[in-house]
Design a protein around this motif. Sequence first.
Motif, PDB file in Angstrom:
ATOM      1  N   THR A   1       0.840  -1.205   0.000  1.00  0.00           N
ATOM      2  CA  THR A   1       0.000   0.000   0.000  1.00  0.00           C
ATOM      3  C   THR A   1       0.876   1.256   0.000  1.00  0.00           C
ATOM      4  OG1 THR A   1      -0.108   0.017   2.424  1.00  0.00           O
ATOM      5  CG2 THR A   1      -1.864  -1.152   1.241  1.00  0.00           C
ATOM      6  N   ALA A   2       0.225   2.384  -0.205  1.00  0.00           N
ATOM      7  CA  ALA A   2       0.932   3.665  -0.170  1.00  0.00           C
ATOM      8  C   ALA A   2       1.481   3.913   1.230  1.00  0.00           C
ATOM      9  CB  ALA A   2      -0.017   4.791  -0.579  1.00  0.00           C
ATOM     10  N   LYS A   3       2.401   4.888   1.345  1.00  0.00           N
ATOM     11  CA  LYS A   3       3.121   5.095   2.601  1.00  0.00           C
ATOM     12  C   LYS A   3       2.613   6.282   3.414  1.00  0.00           C
ATOM     13  CE  LYS A   3       5.907   1.667   1.943  1.00  0.00           C
ATOM     14  NZ  LYS A   3       5.774   0.454   2.795  1.00  0.00           N
ATOM     15  N   HIS A   4       1.783   7.119   2.849  1.00  0.00           N
ATOM     16  CA  HIS A   4       1.374   8.316   3.577  1.00  0.00           C
ATOM     17  C   HIS A   4      -0.149   8.434   3.599  1.00  0.00           C
ATOM     18  CE1 HIS A   4       5.480   9.761   3.863  1.00  0.00           C
ATOM     19  NE2 HIS A   4       5.631   9.499   2.578  1.00  0.00           N
ATOM     20  N   PHE A   5      -0.725   8.225   4.783  1.00  0.00           N
ATOM     21  CA  PHE A   5      -2.156   8.401   4.995  1.00  0.00           C
ATOM     22  C   PHE A   5      -2.358   9.368   6.159  1.00  0.00           C
ATOM     23  CE2 PHE A   5      -1.665   4.325   2.973  1.00  0.00           C
ATOM     24  CZ  PHE A   5      -2.725   4.244   2.080  1.00  0.00           C
ATOM     25  N   SER A   6      -3.445  10.089   6.109  1.00  0.00           N
ATOM     26  CA  SER A   6      -3.746  11.042   7.178  1.00  0.00           C
ATOM     27  C   SER A   6      -4.696  10.411   8.181  1.00  0.00           C
ATOM     28  CB  SER A   6      -4.376  12.319   6.604  1.00  0.00           C
ATOM     29  OG  SER A   6      -3.461  12.994   5.774  1.00  0.00           O
ATOM     30  N   ALA A   7      -4.384  10.587   9.458  1.00  0.00           N
ATOM     31  CA  ALA A   7      -5.244  10.093  10.530  1.00  0.00           C
ATOM     32  C   ALA A   7      -5.457  11.213  11.543  1.00  0.00           C
ATOM     33  CB  ALA A   7      -4.623   8.878  11.209  1.00  0.00           C
ATOM     34  N   ARG A   8      -6.695  11.366  12.000  1.00  0.00           N
ATOM     35  CA  ARG A   8      -7.010  12.410  12.973  1.00  0.00           C
ATOM     36  C   ARG A   8      -7.109  11.791  14.369  1.00  0.00           C
ATOM     37  NH1 ARG A   8     -12.364  14.726  11.134  1.00  0.00           N
ATOM     38  NH2 ARG A   8     -12.605  12.661  10.222  1.00  0.00           N
ATOM     39  N   ILE A   9      -6.484  12.471  15.322  1.00  0.00           N
ATOM     40  CA  ILE A   9      -6.540  11.985  16.707  1.00  0.00           C
ATOM     41  C   ILE A   9      -6.819  13.150  17.641  1.00  0.00           C
ATOM     42  CG2 ILE A   9      -5.001  10.018  16.297  1.00  0.00           C
ATOM     43  CD1 ILE A   9      -2.715  11.617  17.435  1.00  0.00           C
ATOM     44  N   ASP A  10      -7.538  12.858  18.726  1.00  0.00           N
ATOM     45  CA  ASP A  10      -7.804  13.835  19.789  1.00  0.00           C
ATOM     46  C   ASP A  10      -7.037  13.413  21.033  1.00  0.00           C
ATOM     47  OD1 ASP A  10      -9.427  15.287  18.181  1.00  0.00           O
ATOM     48  OD2 ASP A  10     -11.315  14.691  19.132  1.00  0.00           O
ATOM     49  N   ILE A  11      -6.340  14.380  21.617  1.00  0.00           N
ATOM     50  CA  ILE A  11      -5.540  14.103  22.819  1.00  0.00           C
ATOM     51  C   ILE A  11      -5.994  15.036  23.928  1.00  0.00           C
ATOM     52  CG2 ILE A  11      -3.216  14.065  23.811  1.00  0.00           C
ATOM     53  CD1 ILE A  11      -2.140  13.742  20.949  1.00  0.00           C
ATOM     54  N   MET A  12      -6.383  14.467  25.066  1.00  0.00           N
ATOM     55  CA  MET A  12      -6.669  15.278  26.245  1.00  0.00           C
ATOM     56  C   MET A  12      -5.448  15.220  27.157  1.00  0.00           C
ATOM     57  SD  MET A  12      -9.783  15.119  29.027  1.00  0.00           S
ATOM     58  CE  MET A  12     -10.966  15.807  27.887  1.00  0.00           C
ATOM     59  N   ALA A  13      -4.972  16.408  27.560  1.00  0.00           N
ATOM     60  CA  ALA A  13      -3.749  16.461  28.358  1.00  0.00           C
ATOM     61  C   ALA A  13      -3.843  17.589  29.377  1.00  0.00           C
ATOM     62  CB  ALA A  13      -2.534  16.661  27.454  1.00  0.00           C
ATOM     63  N   LYS A  14      -2.997  17.498  30.403  1.00  0.00           N
ATOM     64  CA  LYS A  14      -2.899  18.585  31.372  1.00  0.00           C
ATOM     65  C   LYS A  14      -2.203  19.774  30.721  1.00  0.00           C
ATOM     66  CE  LYS A  14      -2.633  15.509  35.376  1.00  0.00           C
ATOM     67  NZ  LYS A  14      -1.799  15.052  36.527  1.00  0.00           N
ATOM     68  N   ASN A  15      -2.691  20.945  31.030  1.00  0.00           N
ATOM     69  CA  ASN A  15      -2.159  22.153  30.408  1.00  0.00           C
ATOM     70  C   ASN A  15      -0.903  22.604  31.150  1.00  0.00           C
ATOM     71  OD1 ASN A  15      -1.771  24.419  28.907  1.00  0.00           O
ATOM     72  ND2 ASN A  15      -3.608  25.495  29.579  1.00  0.00           N
ATOM     73  N   GLU A  16       0.206  22.026  30.770  1.00  0.00           N
ATOM     74  CA  GLU A  16       1.484  22.371  31.368  1.00  0.00           C
ATOM     75  C   GLU A  16       2.453  22.825  30.271  1.00  0.00           C
ATOM     76  OE1 GLU A  16       2.980  19.182  33.706  1.00  0.00           O
ATOM     77  OE2 GLU A  16       1.172  19.021  34.969  1.00  0.00           O
ATOM     78  N   ARG A  17       3.437  23.623  30.660  1.00  0.00           N
ATOM     79  CA  ARG A  17       4.391  24.162  29.705  1.00  0.00           C
ATOM     80  C   ARG A  17       5.169  23.031  29.010  1.00  0.00           C
ATOM     81  NH1 ARG A  17       8.396  28.757  31.745  1.00  0.00           N
ATOM     82  NH2 ARG A  17       6.358  29.787  31.881  1.00  0.00           N
TER      83      ARG A  17
END
Length: 764
Positions: free
Chosen positions: A683-699
């Motif tokens: 198959t081809a080598k470049h596909f786009s995937a969307r992800i959501d990340i919840m994280a603590k708001n730290e520097r």
Amino acid sequence: MAFPGFRYASSGLRAALKAGTRFTKKQSSESEDKTVAVAGSAKPVETENEPPIATMARLQSVLETYLSPKEVNLIREAYRFSDQAHLGQFRSSGSPYITHPIAVAEICAGWKLDHDAICAALLHDVMEDQGISKQELLEKFGNDVADLVDGLSKLDRLEFATKAQQQAESFRKMLLAMARDIRVILIKLADRCHNMRTLDAVSPEKRRRVARETLDIYAPIAHRLGLNALYRELQDLCFEAIYPNRYRVLEKAVKAARGNRREVLTRINETIEHALPAAGIDAEVYGREKTLYGIYHKMVEQNKSFSNVLDIYGFRVIVNTLPECYLALGIIHQLYRPVPGKFKDYIAIPKVNGYQSLHTTLVGPFGTPIEFQFRTHDMHQVAEEGVAAHWLYKSEDASLHDIQSRTSKSLQSLLDIQSQTGNSGEFLEHVKVDLFPDAVYVFTPKGKIVSLPRGATPVDFAYTIHTDVGNSASGCKINGEPAALRRELSSGDTVDILTSPTSRPSAQWLNYARTGRARSEIRHYLRTVQYDESVAFGEKMLEQTLRELNQIMPAKDDAVWDKLARSSGAKSREEILSDIGLGKRLAAVVARMLTPDHPLIATTAAADEQIVAARSIPITIHGNEGQAVQLAPCCGPLPGDAIIAGIRVGHGLVVHTAECPVAMRARAKEPDRWVDIAWDKETAKHFSARIDIMAKNERGVLSRIAAEVAQADSNIIHVTMTDDAMADIVLNLTVQVDSRKHLAQVFRSIRRVPQIQRIVRVKG
């Protein structure tokens, strides 16, 4: 110092426009103005009471100031030939037709064009109107004159189905001739200028039609070539022809306003006359007035009344040297307060047509805004006469090729459009978009300045750099920050185009591509590459279907393809396969028609049976088939996901994940248009995937996530986040991965960041 008064002065005016009067876009219909227009505001040399010119005495007196006696004699021969050819022919006004070629030649002589161009101006209608052959002109006046006249002649209208198609193709021919010799368009502009000056002799309907064509095409070309004096005259003549009532009302208002502001203008002029010589600057100061069309356009676009359009007057300061432009600017800025954001340096960054000046707007006495322009004498010559100014400075040993090369940059985008467009109407549409003058100036990463129309996007920038850059653009950075390809560019932006070997132009780019070149290149790609891709994929689908029916694909030269094409209304084997790839035909139906033990007519029942049979072996895809196979954005399928595909007419196969709710609803409505598919082993080598990340708001949390994504051999191509003032943030990332397995590796890497609370793949 000189202060000869304002240009575009009007006479016989009685009253001012009421302060509250507005011209809105809604009022701008042609049907409002029923009165017959008079001649344009910028008159030809002769007046209405003067008899029409029937000799070339005045033209000859101008020619003798810069041409040799031998060249003037050749022009006299061209005059006699044209006079004989047009004998008995009259214009709509009743004047002998020869008065028109003479007037066109006088305009060209004012630009000091060479003797071949003047001859062509005198002869420009003999081929079209009188049937004189190009060969006859070549024998009498030489190859250059014959080529110029041929380039100016319209095409035979009998070749075209509509007037619009004829005009578009004629303009296309003229542009090709212009590419070979810039004198073609200069003579054509002179021809159009004289026609506009004498429009009062034709019907109001034709007057408006010709004026609109001039405003859409010829005035912008004059601007592109730097012929600003001609550009302004054509605009005012068109305004008067299309809206004669509005023209006269504005004319009265400007006259009245000129009297009301005389005290202010006189005071400013006296101040400048003392300030500049005191600083040792020898300058000429001219009063400058906005054209009536310019005022009207501003009122319509900004929905302003005439009393609110304050900057209708200005001053032009012409100095001897370039440094004096900046010195004079500094002196004037000490006298009057500049308006923030109203300074433009077209000397450091010239316009595409070569225009150079400093522009600034100052707050004059009584709070009146006044625009100033600063330029040298040479800049002024180029600003008013553009390309034609090159003839004034041409040395004896300078070749026409040198002059031609100076203007090639201005015309290159038009030629690029022409080379990629097959349809003349589409070509004319692209050219109209590309000719309008508003521009933004952006920079390449190496500091090169690129001029684009206002509203242009990185897609336009990419195609301006090179076609291959545009065709492979995958994203961009504006001023070092990632940005979308649809974002509008602003002057001063530095644009860096990101490319990928797997990226291809999308039909969606046409929604925000602004330049004619970008639009034509995208359409050219979609027409050619999409066709090739759909043929290849259609062949693959048909071959798999035939294999299921224990049949083999007929050879390319097999007569059965011609028979099938005739019976199904196609032109060729490739068109049949392309239709399969784009979903316009079902592979099972075509396979049924190719089966040797059945006639070339497939019944609906037989087609249904073949569709069911075809589904038993899924079609395999790589993911990089191009336009023939598209991955649905609603679920973003990746290699490793169970997938299905719907056949969408004109778009080929649209691939969804098997559990995609959008696909399930569509399949329930039209089950016959859905087929089973599977991922190929490679198959081809470049596909786009969307992800959501919840994280603590730290520097530093975003930088750590980016580092982990890179560690997993992936790349972030887009990122957004919620308000960073919250304790927890949600990051929306689009990453490039090879497969579902690769995405799982990215997830594991991201989870190593301590601040991460949750991570999910977005499929909706």
